[in-house]
Design a protein around this motif. Sequence first.
Motif, PDB file in Angstrom:
ATOM      1  N   GLU A  70       0.811  -1.218   0.000  1.00 10.48           N
ATOM      2  CA  GLU A  70       0.000   0.000   0.000  1.00 10.48           C
ATOM      3  C   GLU A  70       0.844   1.267   0.000  1.00 10.48           C
ATOM      4  N   ASP A  71       2.001   1.215   0.627  1.00 13.65           N
ATOM      5  CA  ASP A  71       2.854   2.395   0.691  1.00 13.65           C
ATOM      6  C   ASP A  71       3.960   2.398  -0.361  1.00 13.65           C
ATOM      7  N   ALA A  72       3.836   1.531  -1.364  1.00 14.99           N
ATOM      8  CA  ALA A  72       4.894   1.425  -2.378  1.00 14.99           C
ATOM      9  C   ALA A  72       4.956   2.646  -3.283  1.00 14.99           C
ATOM     10  N   GLY A  73       3.823   3.286  -3.506  1.00 16.35           N
ATOM     11  CA  GLY A  73       3.805   4.513  -4.295  1.00 16.35           C
ATOM     12  C   GLY A  73       3.432   4.309  -5.755  1.00 16.35           C
ATOM     13  N   MET A  78       2.791   1.949 -11.578  1.00 17.85           N
ATOM     14  CA  MET A  78       2.955   2.182 -13.013  1.00 17.85           C
ATOM     15  C   MET A  78       3.925   1.172 -13.625  1.00 17.85           C
ATOM     16  N   LYS A  79       4.931   0.781 -12.856  1.00 17.65           N
ATOM     17  CA  LYS A  79       5.874  -0.238 -13.333  1.00 17.65           C
ATOM     18  C   LYS A  79       5.160  -1.566 -13.567  1.00 17.65           C
ATOM     19  N   ALA A  80       4.261  -1.933 -12.646  1.00 15.73           N
ATOM     20  CA  ALA A  80       3.502  -3.177 -12.804  1.00 15.73           C
ATOM     21  C   ALA A  80       2.601  -3.115 -14.032  1.00 15.73           C
ATOM     22  N   ILE A  81       1.951  -1.975 -14.240  1.00 17.64           N
ATOM     23  CA  ILE A  81       1.085  -1.819 -15.411  1.00 17.64           C
ATOM     24  C   ILE A  81       1.905  -1.890 -16.695  1.00 17.64           C
ATOM     25  N   ASP A  82       3.077  -1.267 -16.699  1.00 20.19           N
ATOM     26  CA  ASP A  82       3.953  -1.341 -17.874  1.00 20.19           C
ATOM     27  C   ASP A  82       4.349  -2.788 -18.162  1.00 20.19           C
ATOM     28  N   GLU A  83       4.587  -3.548 -17.109  1.00 20.78           N
ATOM     29  CA  GLU A  83       4.962  -4.955 -17.286  1.00 20.78           C
ATOM     30  C   GLU A  83       3.807  -5.755 -17.885  1.00 20.78           C
ATOM     31  N   VAL A  84       2.607  -5.475 -17.419  1.00 22.40           N
ATOM     32  CA  VAL A  84       1.426  -6.139 -17.985  1.00 22.40           C
ATOM     33  C   VAL A  84       1.272  -5.782 -19.461  1.00 22.40           C
ATOM     34  N   ASN A  85       1.407  -4.509 -19.769  1.00 21.88           N
ATOM     35  CA  ASN A  85       1.255  -4.055 -21.159  1.00 21.88           C
ATOM     36  C   ASN A  85       2.274  -4.706 -22.083  1.00 21.88           C
ATOM     37  N   ALA A  86       3.495  -4.896 -21.584  1.00 21.87           N
ATOM     38  CA  ALA A  86       4.582  -5.393 -22.427  1.00 21.87           C
ATOM     39  C   ALA A  86       4.564  -6.906 -22.602  1.00 21.87           C
ATOM     40  N   ASP A  87       3.843  -7.595 -21.756  1.00 20.58           N
ATOM     41  CA  ASP A  87       3.848  -9.067 -21.778  1.00 20.58           C
ATOM     42  C   ASP A  87       2.786  -9.579 -22.748  1.00 20.58           C
ATOM     43  N   SER A  88       3.215 -10.076 -23.883  1.00 15.96           N
ATOM     44  CA  SER A  88       2.269 -10.567 -24.898  1.00 15.96           C
ATOM     45  C   SER A  88       1.541 -11.828 -24.450  1.00 15.96           C
ATOM     46  N   GLY A  89       2.040 -12.467 -23.408  1.00 16.96           N
ATOM     47  CA  GLY A  89       1.375 -13.661 -22.888  1.00 16.96           C
ATOM     48  C   GLY A  89       0.215 -13.363 -21.964  1.00 16.96           C
ATOM     49  N   ILE A  90       0.012 -12.078 -21.633  1.00 19.94           N
ATOM     50  CA  ILE A  90      -1.122 -11.660 -20.810  1.00 19.94           C
ATOM     51  C   ILE A  90      -2.129 -10.956 -21.712  1.00 19.94           C
ATOM     52  N   ARG A  97      -9.862  -1.419  -7.688  1.00 22.46           N
ATOM     53  CA  ARG A  97     -10.125  -0.037  -7.310  1.00 22.46           C
ATOM     54  C   ARG A  97     -11.213  -0.032  -6.239  1.00 22.46           C
ATOM     55  N   PRO A  98     -11.301   1.056  -5.459  1.00 19.77           N
ATOM     56  CA  PRO A  98     -10.456   2.256  -5.510  1.00 19.77           C
ATOM     57  C   PRO A  98      -9.055   1.983  -4.997  1.00 19.77           C
ATOM     58  N   LEU A  99      -8.109   2.758  -5.515  1.00 19.02           N
ATOM     59  CA  LEU A  99      -6.743   2.664  -5.044  1.00 19.02           C
ATOM     60  C   LEU A  99      -6.625   3.374  -3.694  1.00 19.02           C
ATOM     61  N   PRO A 100      -5.623   3.000  -2.917  1.00 16.97           N
ATOM     62  CA  PRO A 100      -5.432   3.681  -1.630  1.00 16.97           C
ATOM     63  C   PRO A 100      -5.178   5.176  -1.809  1.00 16.97           C
ATOM     64  N   LYS A 101      -5.404   5.914  -0.756  1.00 15.56           N
ATOM     65  CA  LYS A 101      -5.185   7.357  -0.770  1.00 15.56           C
ATOM     66  C   LYS A 101      -3.741   7.667  -1.152  1.00 15.56           C
ATOM     67  N   GLY A 102      -3.589   8.679  -2.003  1.00 19.22           N
ATOM     68  CA  GLY A 102      -2.261   9.087  -2.436  1.00 19.22           C
ATOM     69  C   GLY A 102      -1.887   8.586  -3.815  1.00 19.22           C
ATOM     70  N   TYR A 103      -2.685   7.695  -4.375  1.00 23.39           N
ATOM     71  CA  TYR A 103      -2.421   7.186  -5.716  1.00 23.39           C
ATOM     72  C   TYR A 103      -3.256   7.956  -6.747  1.00 23.39           C
ATOM     73  N   ALA A 108      -3.354   5.680 -13.588  1.00 25.95           N
ATOM     74  CA  ALA A 108      -3.163   4.234 -13.645  1.00 25.95           C
ATOM     75  C   ALA A 108      -4.148   3.589 -14.621  1.00 25.95           C
ATOM     76  N   CYS A 109      -5.401   4.016 -14.573  1.00 26.35           N
ATOM     77  CA  CYS A 109      -6.417   3.464 -15.470  1.00 26.35           C
ATOM     78  C   CYS A 109      -6.083   3.760 -16.933  1.00 26.35           C
ATOM     79  N   GLU A 110      -5.632   4.985 -17.191  1.00 18.83           N
ATOM     80  CA  GLU A 110      -5.335   5.374 -18.564  1.00 18.83           C
ATOM     81  C   GLU A 110      -4.056   4.727 -19.085  1.00 18.83           C
ATOM     82  N   ALA A 111      -3.170   4.312 -18.175  1.00 17.61           N
ATOM     83  CA  ALA A 111      -1.917   3.690 -18.590  1.00 17.61           C
ATOM     84  C   ALA A 111      -2.106   2.257 -19.080  1.00 17.61           C
TER      85      ALA A 111
END
Length: 286
Positions: A70-73, A78-90, A97-103, A108-111
């Motif tokens: 939760e406190d990872a930031g 965004m790094k996790a989403i980029d990894e999902v986007n780049a993986d052709s096997g997914i 959602r909702p994401l924790p406060k501060g996000y 994230a949704c648009e990424a």
Amino acid sequence: MPRILLGKPIIDALKARSLERVALLKNNGVDPALAIVRVGARPDDLSYERTAIKRAESLGIALRLFEIEEDAGQDALMKAIDEVNADSGIQGCLMFRPLPKGYDEEAACEALDPRKDIDGIGRAALARVFTGRGEGFAPCTAAACLEMLDGYDVSIEGKRVVVVGRSLVIGRPVAMMLLERNATVTLCHSRTANLPSVMRDADIVVLATGRAKAYGADCFREGQVVLDVGINVDADGNLCGDADFEAAEAVLGEHGAITPVPRGVGGVTTSVLMKHVLDAAERCRQ
């Protein structure tokens, strides 16, 4: 007594079809896979996650879980989403959602790649719902409502439908989907004047406000079909819907129908999630 529209027959039918589709995909060299991105450990997210994992395993759909503290930031998310986007096997991704406060939830949704946005969280995915064009996916709960109506042979075309709730998760998308199926749709909310009267005028009522037992006998009439999408906890700690089920049941009569909470629309949502994964996997094949 009205007909009780249980989710299980719809889940079973979707499972049978999905098993056939998974087998066909694998025979053609495609292994369907779902990614789940979760920030923190909210109990409701964990509960849905367990159901999704169990459903995916039962179908032979692979699953990758991205667990973020939760406190990872924002950068970690965004790094996790980029990894999902780049993986052709997914082929599909569910982000809780909702994401924790501060996000920055919108960022994230648009990424997320719209082709993998199988729960309709980004604007590009929702464009298909609101314009009828594109390849986006509807939010799974909204799509589950139509699966329920179709599965129980409830006619939609030409019917008067009242949707109570205007969120982008259920209310607005399901209203547009019903409109596309040639229903006459009234979208209501907390400021709607004479709401019980408006609801009684409908052939089909969809409740999606998250207000425990807020809609009683004065909101319904004999012969209506009521889809209760609300999942709430009442004063006694029991799960319940937006409708006062017992009061509605007494009014709807033998020609009416209603979904219970639990055992209604909620369980169908996960099956629709898997259906969307397979839709995305089949598109990748083309």
